[in-house]
Design a protein around this motif. Structure first.
Motif, PDB file in Angstrom:
ATOM      1  N   CYS A  83      -1.577   2.315  -5.367  1.00  8.56           N
ATOM      2  CA  CYS A  83      -0.689   1.566  -4.468  1.00  8.56           C
ATOM      3  C   CYS A  83       0.177   0.628  -5.309  1.00  8.56           C
ATOM      4  O   CYS A  83      -0.231   0.190  -6.390  1.00  8.56           O
ATOM      5  N   HIS A 100       0.814  -1.216   0.000  1.00 15.66           N
ATOM      6  CA  HIS A 100       0.000   0.000   0.000  1.00 15.66           C
ATOM      7  C   HIS A 100       0.849   1.268   0.000  1.00 15.66           C
ATOM      8  O   HIS A 100       0.364   2.346   0.358  1.00 15.66           O
ATOM      9  N   CYS A 156      -7.656  -0.830  -0.503  1.00 18.44           N
ATOM     10  CA  CYS A 156      -7.526  -0.071   0.752  1.00 18.44           C
ATOM     11  C   CYS A 156      -8.206   1.288   0.643  1.00 18.44           C
ATOM     12  O   CYS A 156      -8.330   2.002   1.634  1.00 18.44           O
ATOM     13  N   CYS A 201      -7.153   1.048  -5.241  1.00 18.39           N
ATOM     14  CA  CYS A 201      -6.738  -0.154  -4.497  1.00 18.39           C
ATOM     15  C   CYS A 201      -7.860  -0.534  -3.516  1.00 18.39           C
ATOM     16  O   CYS A 201      -8.703   0.295  -3.171  1.00 18.39           O
TER      17      CYS A 201
HETATM   18 ZN   LIG Z   1      -3.674   0.076  -1.175  1.00 19.87          ZN
END
Ligand SMILES: [Zn+2]
Length: 419
Positions: free
Chosen positions: A264, A247, A259, A257
């Protein structure tokens, strides 16, 4: 001002036990006299501790040392008893869960893999894991040897203080108390961790023979994650989340991503990105379909099909892999500048392509990392390959016992009754 360190007898015994067990683990066969001279512990203490470890079945004598000169007092070789107990390793992957029972060596003695249910989300997935844990615990108990512990490797972020799963993006699971998987088996030592941390420890504890003061372990598969190891200790960070290298932002306007961030490293090198690199090519699309890969069913089997295409020399597949290898090297160069490691181990299912990606990865590292740092760092493939997470889960159990042995030894290993 002077600082007084108070080390009581039990602390000293625990420390000596840990030194002896780890030295036996790494240097067997070895005699009592060699243990004493190499560890700087007096012979009487070594003798007392070894007698207890033999008595509890943890250490065995392995015959007279070859080249032993002293006929009156022949030197006896010692080693860790592979049958000192059994260890359970569990690895949760994107679509499957695998359980193994091993001895202390660790040889895999039993293995079972089952598919995670495609419907029912986290709840049904964890029920499947729990039922496999129950099955493997029952089987391990029936072997009439001490169970040293159960290690559970998970592709996600785990708070190692509380064993709470924070998030496993690959599985779509989050916020779950993993201790509840051990209901009914609470007497078994339970260790849970991120797959990269566990695999990294497994590589250093049961794998790479080279000495390494600072290792970066990179788990490359459905996603990319990592672990930093100083000698044979994983650097956990304050919650056990260190090493989430996937990340790191490399492209602020890049792909979204899991996240929530954009660009990332993960989005540039994970398996999904590899398939995207292939898609503009019609031939590649056909091959991808033949391999059974689509976004809804990406799993390790698909990675294996992809690897097979690489081995067959399929051009679109190799071109996609080459693009990924550039990004892999670019990310690793930054990590080398950050940590100054002497060893990078590339593991995870996509590391099966190591021979193909290595030249490009090394070229990026040579070009981008500081010369002094890149020159002293070796990049190697994982020793345990597809079993990395399982061996890592087992290694975590043994590492924890050998590094703080006093209590587990008394709790787990009964003294043999002398006749
Ligand atoms: Zn990420």
């Amino acid at each position: 001002m002077s600082i007084h360190l108070h080390i009581n007898h039990n602390d000293m015994r625990n420390r000596n036990l840990a030194l002896i067990l780890n030295h036996l683990h790494q240097n067997s066969p070895i005699s009592r006299a060699e243990l004493s001279s190499q560890l700087g512990i007096n012979k009487a203490s070594i003798s007392t501790i070894i007698r207890e470890l033999i008595d509890r079945g943890i250490v065995i004598e392995n015959g007279v040392k070859s080249g032993s000169q002293d006929v009156g007092h022949p030197s006896i070789d010692l080693q860790i008893n592979p049958d000192a107990g059994r260890i359970i390793g569990i690895s949760i992957q994107s679509t499957q869960v695998t359980a193994v029972i091993t001895d202390v060596s660790p040889n895999i003695l039993w293995r079972k893999t089952i598919d995670l249910p495609k419907i029912g989300g986290m709840e049904m997935g964890l029920l499947t894991v729990k039922s496999l844990i129950q099955e493997v615990c029952n089987l391990a108990r029936s072997q009439d040897l001490p169970i040293l512990g159960l290690g559970l490797s998970i592709p996600g972020m785990v708070d190692i203080e509380t064993n709470r799963l924070l998030a496993a993006y690959e599985l779509g699971w989050q916020n779950f108390d993993l201790n509840s998987l051990m209901e009914g088996n609470e007497d078994i030592n339970f260790y849970v961790g991120n797959e990269a941390h566990m695999s990294g420890l497994g590589e250093r504890y049961f794998g790479s023979l080279e000495k390494s003061a600072c290792t970066l372990y990179i788990n490359w598969g459905m996603d990319i994650s990592g672990a930093i190891l100083i000698n044979e200790n994983v650097v956990p960070g304050i919650m056990g989340l260190a090493g989430e290298v996937g990340h790191i932002s490399l492209d602020p306007t890049g792909e979204l991503c899991q996240c929530g961030n954009r660009g990332c490293w993960n989005t540039l090198v994970n398996f999904k990105s590899l398939l995207k690199y292939m898609q503009p090519n019609k031939e590649a699309e056909k091959i991808t379909r033949q391999a059974g890969c689509n976004e809804a069913s990406l799993d390790n089997m698909c990675i294996n099909s992809f690897v097979e295409l690489v081995r067959l020399g399929d051009k679109p597949t190799l071109a996609a892999l080459e693009k990924s290898a550039h990004w892999l090297g670019i990310g690793l160069a930054s990590l080398i500048n950050l940590f100054n490691p002497d060893l990078i181990i590339l593991g995870g299912p996509l590391s099966q392509t190591f021979d193909f990606v290595y030249p490009t990865v090394q070229a990026e590292i040579n070009q981008r990392a500081l010369t002094w740092q890149s020159g002293s760092c070796v990049v190697q493939p994982s020793r345990h390959g597809q079993d990395g997470c399982l061996i890592g889960a087992v290694a975590t159990v043994i590492w924890n016992i050998f590094n703080n042995p006093e209590e587990p030894i008394r709790k787990t290993f009964r003294r043999k009754i002398k006749k």
